[in-house]
Design a protein around this motif. Structure first.
Motif, PDB file in Angstrom:
ATOM      1  N   GLU A  60       0.859  -1.185   0.000  1.00  0.00           N
ATOM      2  CA  GLU A  60       0.000   0.000   0.000  1.00  0.00           C
ATOM      3  C   GLU A  60       0.895   1.234   0.000  1.00  0.00           C
ATOM      4  OE1 GLU A  60      -2.467   1.972  -0.235  1.00  0.00           O
ATOM      5  OE2 GLU A  60      -3.761   0.414  -1.070  1.00  0.00           O
ATOM      6  N   MET A  61       0.252   2.412   0.134  1.00  0.00           N
ATOM      7  CA  MET A  61       0.943   3.694  -0.056  1.00  0.00           C
ATOM      8  C   MET A  61       2.250   3.848   0.733  1.00  0.00           C
ATOM      9  SD  MET A  61       0.708   6.574  -1.672  1.00  0.00           S
ATOM     10  CE  MET A  61      -0.625   7.702  -1.863  1.00  0.00           C
ATOM     11  N   THR A  62       2.257   3.510   2.024  1.00  0.00           N
ATOM     12  CA  THR A  62       3.513   3.632   2.772  1.00  0.00           C
ATOM     13  C   THR A  62       3.975   2.242   3.201  1.00  0.00           C
ATOM     14  OG1 THR A  62       2.542   3.958   4.955  1.00  0.00           O
ATOM     15  CG2 THR A  62       2.832   5.929   3.606  1.00  0.00           C
ATOM     16  N   ASN A  63       5.265   2.126   3.557  1.00  0.00           N
ATOM     17  CA  ASN A  63       5.797   0.781   3.750  1.00  0.00           C
ATOM     18  C   ASN A  63       5.568   0.207   5.151  1.00  0.00           C
ATOM     19  OD1 ASN A  63       7.668   2.312   5.026  1.00  0.00           O
ATOM     20  ND2 ASN A  63       9.288   2.008   3.505  1.00  0.00           N
ATOM     21  N   SER A  64       4.591   0.781   5.858  1.00  0.00           N
ATOM     22  CA  SER A  64       4.181   0.203   7.149  1.00  0.00           C
ATOM     23  C   SER A  64       2.767  -0.344   7.032  1.00  0.00           C
ATOM     24  CB  SER A  64       4.198   1.262   8.243  1.00  0.00           C
ATOM     25  OG  SER A  64       5.357   2.035   8.141  1.00  0.00           O
ATOM     26  N   MET A  65       2.307  -0.492   5.792  1.00  0.00           N
ATOM     27  CA  MET A  65       0.957  -1.023   5.604  1.00  0.00           C
ATOM     28  C   MET A  65       0.962  -2.082   4.512  1.00  0.00           C
ATOM     29  SD  MET A  65      -0.610   2.645   4.258  1.00  0.00           S
ATOM     30  CE  MET A  65      -2.319   2.182   4.302  1.00  0.00           C
ATOM     31  N   ILE A  66      -0.079  -2.905   4.530  1.00  0.00           N
ATOM     32  CA  ILE A  66      -0.164  -4.005   3.578  1.00  0.00           C
ATOM     33  C   ILE A  66      -1.648  -4.186   3.272  1.00  0.00           C
ATOM     34  CG2 ILE A  66      -0.431  -5.855   5.292  1.00  0.00           C
ATOM     35  CD1 ILE A  66       1.777  -7.351   3.793  1.00  0.00           C
ATOM     36  N   GLU A  67      -1.980  -4.616   2.061  1.00  0.00           N
ATOM     37  CA  GLU A  67      -3.399  -4.813   1.740  1.00  0.00           C
ATOM     38  C   GLU A  67      -3.648  -6.269   1.381  1.00  0.00           C
ATOM     39  OE1 GLU A  67      -5.917  -2.062  -0.831  1.00  0.00           O
ATOM     40  OE2 GLU A  67      -5.798  -3.843  -2.111  1.00  0.00           O
ATOM     41  N   ILE A  68      -4.658  -6.844   2.015  1.00  0.00           N
ATOM     42  CA  ILE A  68      -5.052  -8.214   1.661  1.00  0.00           C
ATOM     43  C   ILE A  68      -6.411  -8.161   0.977  1.00  0.00           C
ATOM     44  CG2 ILE A  68      -3.766  -9.248   3.574  1.00  0.00           C
ATOM     45  CD1 ILE A  68      -6.449  -9.607   5.059  1.00  0.00           C
ATOM     46  N   SER A  69      -6.661  -9.101   0.079  1.00  0.00           N
ATOM     47  CA  SER A  69      -8.003  -9.149  -0.504  1.00  0.00           C
ATOM     48  C   SER A  69      -8.417 -10.588  -0.758  1.00  0.00           C
ATOM     49  CB  SER A  69      -8.058  -8.344  -1.799  1.00  0.00           C
ATOM     50  OG  SER A  69      -7.024  -8.744  -2.648  1.00  0.00           O
ATOM     51  N   THR A  70      -9.717 -10.798  -0.718  1.00  0.00           N
ATOM     52  CA  THR A  70     -10.276 -12.128  -0.987  1.00  0.00           C
ATOM     53  C   THR A  70     -10.421 -12.279  -2.501  1.00  0.00           C
ATOM     54  OG1 THR A  70     -12.574 -11.374  -1.073  1.00  0.00           O
ATOM     55  CG2 THR A  70     -11.704 -11.968   1.106  1.00  0.00           C
ATOM     56  N   GLY A  71     -10.698 -13.477  -2.950  1.00  0.00           N
ATOM     57  CA  GLY A  71     -11.148 -13.678  -4.319  1.00  0.00           C
ATOM     58  C   GLY A  71     -12.643 -13.351  -4.379  1.00  0.00           C
ATOM     59  N   VAL A  72     -13.301 -13.778  -5.445  1.00  0.00           N
ATOM     60  CA  VAL A  72     -14.749 -13.561  -5.578  1.00  0.00           C
ATOM     61  C   VAL A  72     -15.471 -14.532  -4.649  1.00  0.00           C
ATOM     62  CG1 VAL A  72     -16.707 -13.650  -7.156  1.00  0.00           C
ATOM     63  CG2 VAL A  72     -14.482 -12.818  -7.965  1.00  0.00           C
ATOM     64  N   CYS A  73     -16.340 -14.009  -3.776  1.00  0.00           N
ATOM     65  CA  CYS A  73     -17.060 -14.840  -2.796  1.00  0.00           C
ATOM     66  C   CYS A  73     -18.569 -14.722  -3.008  1.00  0.00           C
ATOM     67  CB  CYS A  73     -16.728 -14.377  -1.379  1.00  0.00           C
ATOM     68  SG  CYS A  73     -14.979 -14.522  -0.960  1.00  0.00           S
ATOM     69  N   HIS A  74     -19.298 -15.755  -2.587  1.00  0.00           N
ATOM     70  CA  HIS A  74     -20.758 -15.740  -2.767  1.00  0.00           C
ATOM     71  C   HIS A  74     -21.513 -15.407  -1.492  1.00  0.00           C
ATOM     72  CE1 HIS A  74     -19.283 -17.859  -6.300  1.00  0.00           C
ATOM     73  NE2 HIS A  74     -20.374 -17.411  -6.893  1.00  0.00           N
ATOM     74  N   SER A  75     -20.805 -15.376  -0.364  1.00  0.00           N
ATOM     75  CA  SER A  75     -21.484 -15.103   0.907  1.00  0.00           C
ATOM     76  C   SER A  75     -20.486 -14.539   1.904  1.00  0.00           C
ATOM     77  CB  SER A  75     -22.063 -16.402   1.480  1.00  0.00           C
ATOM     78  OG  SER A  75     -20.970 -17.268   1.799  1.00  0.00           O
ATOM     79  N   SER A  76     -21.005 -13.976   2.987  1.00  0.00           N
ATOM     80  CA  SER A  76     -20.102 -13.420   4.001  1.00  0.00           C
ATOM     81  C   SER A  76     -19.346 -14.538   4.711  1.00  0.00           C
ATOM     82  CB  SER A  76     -20.878 -12.564   5.007  1.00  0.00           C
ATOM     83  OG  SER A  76     -21.983 -13.274   5.502  1.00  0.00           O
ATOM     84  N   SER A  77     -19.935 -15.739   4.783  1.00  0.00           N
ATOM     85  CA  SER A  77     -19.181 -16.827   5.434  1.00  0.00           C
ATOM     86  C   SER A  77     -18.039 -17.288   4.533  1.00  0.00           C
ATOM     87  CB  SER A  77     -20.099 -17.990   5.830  1.00  0.00           C
ATOM     88  OG  SER A  77     -20.850 -18.403   4.724  1.00  0.00           O
ATOM     89  N   GLU A  78     -18.226 -17.173   3.214  1.00  0.00           N
ATOM     90  CA  GLU A  78     -17.110 -17.482   2.313  1.00  0.00           C
ATOM     91  C   GLU A  78     -16.013 -16.413   2.430  1.00  0.00           C
ATOM     92  OE1 GLU A  78     -16.176 -18.493  -2.373  1.00  0.00           O
ATOM     93  OE2 GLU A  78     -18.285 -18.291  -1.797  1.00  0.00           O
ATOM     94  N   VAL A  79     -16.432 -15.153   2.596  1.00  0.00           N
ATOM     95  CA  VAL A  79     -15.452 -14.076   2.827  1.00  0.00           C
ATOM     96  C   VAL A  79     -14.612 -14.419   4.062  1.00  0.00           C
ATOM     97  CG1 VAL A  79     -15.180 -11.650   3.555  1.00  0.00           C
ATOM     98  CG2 VAL A  79     -16.797 -12.221   1.730  1.00  0.00           C
TER      99      VAL A  79
END
Length: 373
Positions: free
Chosen positions: A53-72
């Motif tokens: 992410e913008m500064t080097n003390s942060m990191i971004e994670i992301s899920t793939g495509v999910c069909h429900s909040s429990s899959e998230v």
């Protein structure tokens, strides 16, 4: 270059991105370990992705495509566990929260990636002040026009999203008196705020062409709107959430978005209007400042009511759609906390009242992210 065509996606599918804090384990200040973390995380096969992410003390994670909040949640758990493991190896910790409670923005370093360096040149100190941490939720839309309709309907619920996710009361060691101070940093950017009120992709394309002709924007990425269309994914992306302290809450917020989206598509409960936006900035400010104790002005009736009450009423209205989407548990979690007025901002303040030391608050937030407390 014109506006990209709106790609097909499955309606109501979800994708979640979380920006996270990397802190050292002696004073719990931010630590510039993004590169080391990315190197370790690369070796672990995971759903979704992990990026700088913008500064080097942060990191971004992301899920793939999910069909429900429990899959998230099912995707966030292994990513979280791998992050915690990698952080342990580096003797650092990972935490949620929309701001780091006491970091000094001028000490931050911009991550070495051309786009971040470019933004830094354009925005000066604002780019370092952008060491803030948000959750973005993508929701799939049937087509381009439906996406704009969904965007403007969702806009009525921006205060709800802000209050339920607020986790940034402290900035540079001070209690800001805001539940979400993070959004004050976003509002400083010239292209923040809301999308223009157009309901067809053709009209949106005309707006986009005018903006690119001015030379002010080059791509959709240059708009820092609260909600923006993501044509390449076939989604709209809601960007006002603070990163919650736990992945459970992050998944629950995605479930709330999905339930609202299902309600909009199935019942077409109201038609958005330009006049909805007369109270938009006021409602958004109230939610940032007072969280669940905010006042909400109903855009259609002008009625003033406690935001918390409107959140609970909304959850009652969409309960059937939540059940269909498998989001009953998500709404249950958020409802319980909304009735008690208990968001993450309150948890952080209570922790500080008890400990009287923001480093200890950060340490406990990092434990909370691990799922320990």
């Amino acid at each position: 270059m014109g506006l990209e065509a709106f790609h097909h996606s499955e309606p109501l599918t979800l994708g979640v991105e979380l920006e996270l804090q990397l802190v050292n384990t002696h004073d719990y200040d931010l630590a510039p370990y993004a590169e080391d973390m990315l190197r370790l995380m690369k070796k672990i096969p995971l759903p979704g992705s992990v990026v700088p992410e913008m500064t080097n003390s942060m990191i971004e994670i992301s899920t793939g495509v999910c069909h429900s909040s429990s899959e998230v949640l099912g995707q966030l758990i292994p990513i979280r566990d791998a992050l915690v493991k990698s952080a342990d190896k580096l003797n650092i910790a990972v935490a949620g929260g929309g701001t780091h409670p006491f970091q000094q923005w001028h000490e931050r370093r911009i991550y070495d990636k051309p786009r971040f360096q470019e933004l830094s040149q354009l925005y000066g100190y604002l780019s370092k002040q952008f060491t803030i941490f948000g959750q973005h939720v993508h929701i799939g839309c049937p087509d381009a026009d439906a996406a704009l309709l969904m965007l403007h309907r969702m806009s009525r619920y921006i205060p709800h999203f802000i209050a339920l996710s607020a986790s940034s009361p402290y900035v540079q060691g001070q209690d800001t008196q805001f539940d979400s101070a993070r959004l004050n940093s976003v509002f400083a950017f010239p292209l923040s705020g809301r999308a223009p009120f157009v309901l067809t992709w053709e009209a949106f394309g005309q707006f986009f062409d005018k903006m690119t002709r001015t030379g002010v924007v080059k791509s959709m990425k240059d708009f820092y709107w609260d909600i923006r269309p993501k044509p390449e994914y076939g989604t709209i992306e809601i960007r006002v959430f603070d990163t919650p302290l736990t992945i459970e809450r992050a998944a629950a917020l995605a479930g709330f978005v999905q339930s609202l989206g299902a309600w909009f598509l199935a019942d077409q409960p109201f038609m958005p209007e330009e006049d909805d936006y007369l109270v938009y900035t006021y409602n958004r400010f109230q939610a940032c400042r007072f969280g669940l104790d905010a006042v909400y002005v109903d855009p259609s009736t002008g009625e003033h009511m406690p935001l918390r009450e409107h959140i609970l009423q909304t959850m009652d209205r969409i309960a059937g759609h939540a059940a269909t989407q498998g989001a009953t548990g998500a709404l249950h979690l958020l409802r319980g906390e909304a009735s008690a007025g208990q968001n993450d901002a309150r948890w952080l303040r209570e922790c500080q009242r008890e400990e009287q030391l923001l480093a200890e608050v950060s340490r406990q937030a990092a434990l909370r992210f691990r799922g320990v407390n």
